[in-house]
Design an enzyme around this catalytic site. Sequence first.
Site, PDB file in Angstrom:
ATOM      1  CD  GLU A  93      25.920  50.941  31.302  1.00  0.00           C
ATOM      2  OE1 GLU A  93      24.997  51.984  31.680  1.00  0.00           O
ATOM      3  OE2 GLU A  93      26.721  50.880  31.555  1.00  0.00           O
ATOM      4  CG  ASP A  94      28.706  52.854  27.574  1.00  0.00           C
ATOM      5  OD1 ASP A  94      27.560  52.686  27.703  1.00  0.00           O
ATOM      6  OD2 ASP A  94      29.538  52.915  27.951  1.00  0.00           O
TER       7      ASP A  94
END
Length: 762
Positions: free
Chosen positions: A103-104
Amino acid sequence: MNAALPTTADRTPPPASPPATPAAANAAAASFAALTASLDYLDAQGIEQVRQAYRFADEAHLGQLRSSGEPYITHPIAVAAQCAAWKLDAQALMAALLHDAMEDCGVTKPELIERFGAPVAELVDGLTKLDKLQFNTREENQAESFRKMLLAMARDVRVILIKLADRTHNMRTMGDMPRSKWGRISKETLDIYAPIAHRLGLNVTYRELQELAFQHLMPWRHGVLAKAVAKARSRRRDLVQKVQQEVETAFANAGMKVRIAGREKTLYSIFRKMDDKHLSFAQVNDIYGFRVIVPSVTDCYTALGVLHQLYKPVPGRFKDHIAIAKANGYQSLHTTLVGPSNINIEFQMRTDAMHVVAESGVAAHWLYKANHPDSATTDRMGTQWLQSLLDIQQETRDASEFWDHVKVDLFPDAVYVFTPKGQIMALPRGATVVDFAYAIHSNVGDRTVAARINGDQAPLRTELHNGDVIEVITAPISAPNPAWLGFVRTGRARSKIRHHLKSRAITESEDLGEKLLTQAVRAEGIEALPDHDSDGQPIWDKLLRFSGNRTRAELMTDIGLGKRIASIVAKRLKVLMTEGGGVKTDPLLMTRERYTAHETVSQGGVVIDGSENASVQFARCCRPVPGDEIVGYLGRGEGLFVHTADCATAKRLQYKDSERFIAVAWSDEPVRTFETGIVVTVNNGKGVLARVAATLASSEVDITHMDMGQEEAQDASDLRFVVAVRDRAHLETALRNLKRMPAVLRAVRAAPAPYQAAAGAG
């Protein structure tokens, strides 16, 4: 307020060129060193795999900082440490370290599969998907559904455990976040995550999440209660020590080896009790309790007897959760006793195995294996549910199968889906789009024509899965299809469809009955039925007494369904109209109506255009189409069946039941296509079936069914089709086109089936 579920505490974006300070590096290294110290239950290969995942995550998060200013990698390490406390396997620890990488950090799933294998990548992907769920925690009635959604969507129990560890660390470090976010995240934790931890039996995590959420959601109340409990604790310290000494002495005198530990109610549970029962703090008198750990199940009941001899029990406060375990596997005996100074004190009796389950729930199967690798789990675990989970884990080592078993127990028949606006709906497992449409509203179900699932067009019979977003497309002219009854699962959908079809059949049968009675009355020499007004009402009343019907509409419906013969009712109506109403018969009308119809039919004719729906059915034995010579048979309570004139079934029925036949004729402009059967004999070869289908399609013929028979392939085969055509001429054109094909030996219309006993359908 819809908010994307924050998987971790809010982060500050990395600076353009982040300096990696030695202090930060040392902090991260020290944290990982502490983690590896708790991995002694893994083998050397497992520890090395976790180390590789740490190095990858450390590199991926390089330069990212948490709100506290610490390197971001400290968060994945803390999550992995919590998972290690639950003794999760190496794959789960690797996923915990990597849980924010996709996600990051822009890491892709294929990249994770290549580096760490598919199981780890699936765990990380599952966590990423859960993070994207939208929760509206202000809608409290939705909270339980969201909790179930989260549980149901995770294909592997380790996803939920890592998610709970993630949320626990975020709550522990929430003080570093802006206060404006405390309320939303704390409310979400109380509504969604703490109940999930409780449902899975993770009681330590459950209590910690509640306490942390309470502390940040209501800091003032939390502070006041904390002071009050601390004051009460110091005031009652002597009392608690006295009770513990007396209990230990009583068990020693009984010759029992037990472990006794004090237990204090959490601040949040005290607050809830005060709030729910409108009590002051002074009125909450079971803040303190004791846990008694004994060797065996029998000892639990023996310990209960020892305690009841020592102190008087409070009536109605005894619970046996050993004989009847809670759904999450929790087992203990609970009793509340009146101790010194009339203070109520709760005691819990359980075995070591029960204590592992009580504190760690679903995670107990990993913990138990780690702590008792050689023990016989059947006697030790004590609860059938967790024993079955242990068996699955030991036999298959398959976490997904283990989680499937958990879900069967937690929510045996539920599927949780979203409306386009984000409302969650629970439906039975196996429910379809039509079930969903009727669950929204009966009008939506009745008018459904199509649907999109997750943005893609889908058939109405498609089974729904957890997390699907369903958009139903309706049309004002649409109506329920009888075929829906073959695949809907909910009783609501089934009853609504049947009700609509029954109502439609009754309405159409009433119209058909009125048409038949009008024609039958004309055959008796009377121009029209009596008016439905004050002048005609006495005649209708007498006719209803004769027929036994309650209303005129019911009489017409019975005639349309074939329960009453129109000609017999017409003869009675003629007598009533001529004798009581002064109506005279018209011989010319009588002659014209009676003898222009076919000589074998005894009632007036009906024109068929295909719009009759439920009131008129086309016999399957002969499948008539416009252009065929046809006859109509009024089945007993089944409506009007249309047969071809040469149908063997129709001829047999005419011989036995001629008064039930009426004249029917095709309309000049039918409004739809009609099904009939054809037989195509072909030389077997590659692509023959496709070419036959293409020829039918080019002839504008729809194929509704096809049968190739059960016999083994030979040089020539019969292909049997049911096709929809406009009329007989259209059918003959299609057959001519088929005969021109080199591979086709013969193409003919299917002959009517031999006589069948079923009255109307043939």
